[in-house]
Design an enzyme around this catalytic site. Structure first.
Site, PDB file in Angstrom:
ATOM      1  N   SER A 294       0.853  -1.184   0.000  1.00 34.25           N
ATOM      2  CA  SER A 294       0.000   0.000   0.000  1.00 34.25           C
ATOM      3  C   SER A 294       0.898   1.246   0.000  1.00 34.25           C
ATOM      4  O   SER A 294       1.715   1.426  -0.878  1.00 34.25           O
ATOM      5  CB  SER A 294      -0.949  -0.045   1.200  1.00 34.25           C
ATOM      6  OG  SER A 294      -2.002   0.872   1.052  1.00 34.25           O
TER       7      SER A 294
ATOM      8  N   LYS B 267     -22.116  17.064   6.847  1.00 37.02           N
ATOM      9  CA  LYS B 267     -21.039  17.231   7.817  1.00 37.02           C
ATOM     10  C   LYS B 267     -20.817  15.989   8.666  1.00 37.02           C
ATOM     11  O   LYS B 267     -19.704  15.747   9.140  1.00 37.02           O
ATOM     12  CB  LYS B 267     -21.350  18.432   8.724  1.00 37.02           C
ATOM     13  CG  LYS B 267     -20.209  18.846   9.620  1.00 37.02           C
ATOM     14  CD  LYS B 267     -19.016  19.317   8.803  1.00 37.02           C
ATOM     15  CE  LYS B 267     -17.888  19.795   9.704  1.00 37.02           C
ATOM     16  NZ  LYS B 267     -16.721  20.221   8.918  1.00 37.02           N
TER      17      LYS B 267
END
Length: 282
Positions: A109, A161
């Protein structure tokens, strides 16, 4: 012998001529989880701030012929992976020296993102390499607080949000948003690997960017690495007359004073790091 000592001795009459000025291969260790979270002890964390001093020292040698990156990382934050890799390329281009990456236990990764900053990548046949993908994980804690009579109150300005709030039911539109974000990051990761590896990538395998991880031997077949071996052996063969100089980062103040970090923070970080490494059986 460090650079300052050599400069001083070289100014003494007749003595400077007798100093053997060997070429230098600087080694930078990139070990740990890639995270922007600062560690008071500087242990097990890779980010631009934590490795900047080591990188700068590595590339400042007067007789530098190459820089070796000892990569041992299961990945982590994509932005820090990119920032560190970009800094390596900036210094390498300025100094005009080759950079060689050596994958140790794992370069997966973000760890492989770092390795791709090198001009050449080598691994041990047992190293774990690849995992070119994006992952995010969490927990669903819906109903947990209610069981204990706790009322959670969240107030936001902006309809999105509080996406993926672990204390609320998961919404399909939030999962779709996350998938789009992951896809964008994955595309950037793939573009970086293609840019750095170019035609060395195998055209015979369609699983290069599936997020799969391979041993070093199989990574070689796919063109993810350039060869198999150890850093000490390969550097000895390629630069037999060179001096190996380990570029150590500056230790954080608390580490120099022998003071540990906050106990709770250290435990939480240890759990997070252990979980990241355990994905690869380490």
């Amino acid at each position: 012998m460090n650079t300052m000592t050599e400069n001083l001795l070289s100014r003494l009459p007749g003595l400077g001529d007798r100093i053997e000025r060997k070429p230098v291969v600087a080694v930078v260790r990139l070990h740990g989880v890639i995270t922007p979270t600062p560690s008071p002890l500087g242990r097990g964390a890779i980010n631009l701030n934590s490795v900047e001093s080591a990188l700068s020292r590595a590339f400042e040698h007067d007789r530098l012929v190459a820089v070796a990156l000892a990569v041992n990382s299961p990945g982590g934050a994509p932005t820090q992976s990119a920032l560190v890799a970009d800094r390596i390329r900036q210094l390498a281009d300025r100094k005009e020296v080759p950079v060689l990456a050596f994958c140790e236990d794992v370069a997966a990764s973000g760890g492989y993102w770092l390795a791709c900053a090198a001009d050449e990548i080598y691994a041990h046949s047992t190293s774990l390499v690849g995992s070119i993908g994006v992952i995010s994980a969490g927990f669903g804690l819906t109903g947990l607080l209610e069981r204990f009579g706790v009322e959670r109150r969240v107030h936001t300005a902006g309809s999105n949000k509080s996406r993926l709030d672990p204390f609320q039911d998961e919404k399909p539109e939030d999962v779709a948003w996350l998938g789009g974000l992951q896809g964008e990051l994955h595309d950037q990761f793939v573009a970086w690997v293609r840019q750095r590896r170019g035609e060395r990538l195998s055209a015979d395998h369609d699983d290069l960017f599936s997020g799969e991880v391979w041993t070093g031997a199989n990574a070689l077949k796919r063109g993810l690495v350039d060869g198999l071996g150890t850093m000490r052996g390969l550097l000895s063969d390629r630069f037999p007359d060179a001096e190996i100089a380990i570029a150590e980062p500056r230790r954080p103040l608390l580490a120099r004073l022998g003071v540990g970090g906050a106990a709770i923070e250290s435990v939480i970080q240890a759990i997070e790091y252990r979980a990241t490494w355990s994905r690869f059986g380490l």
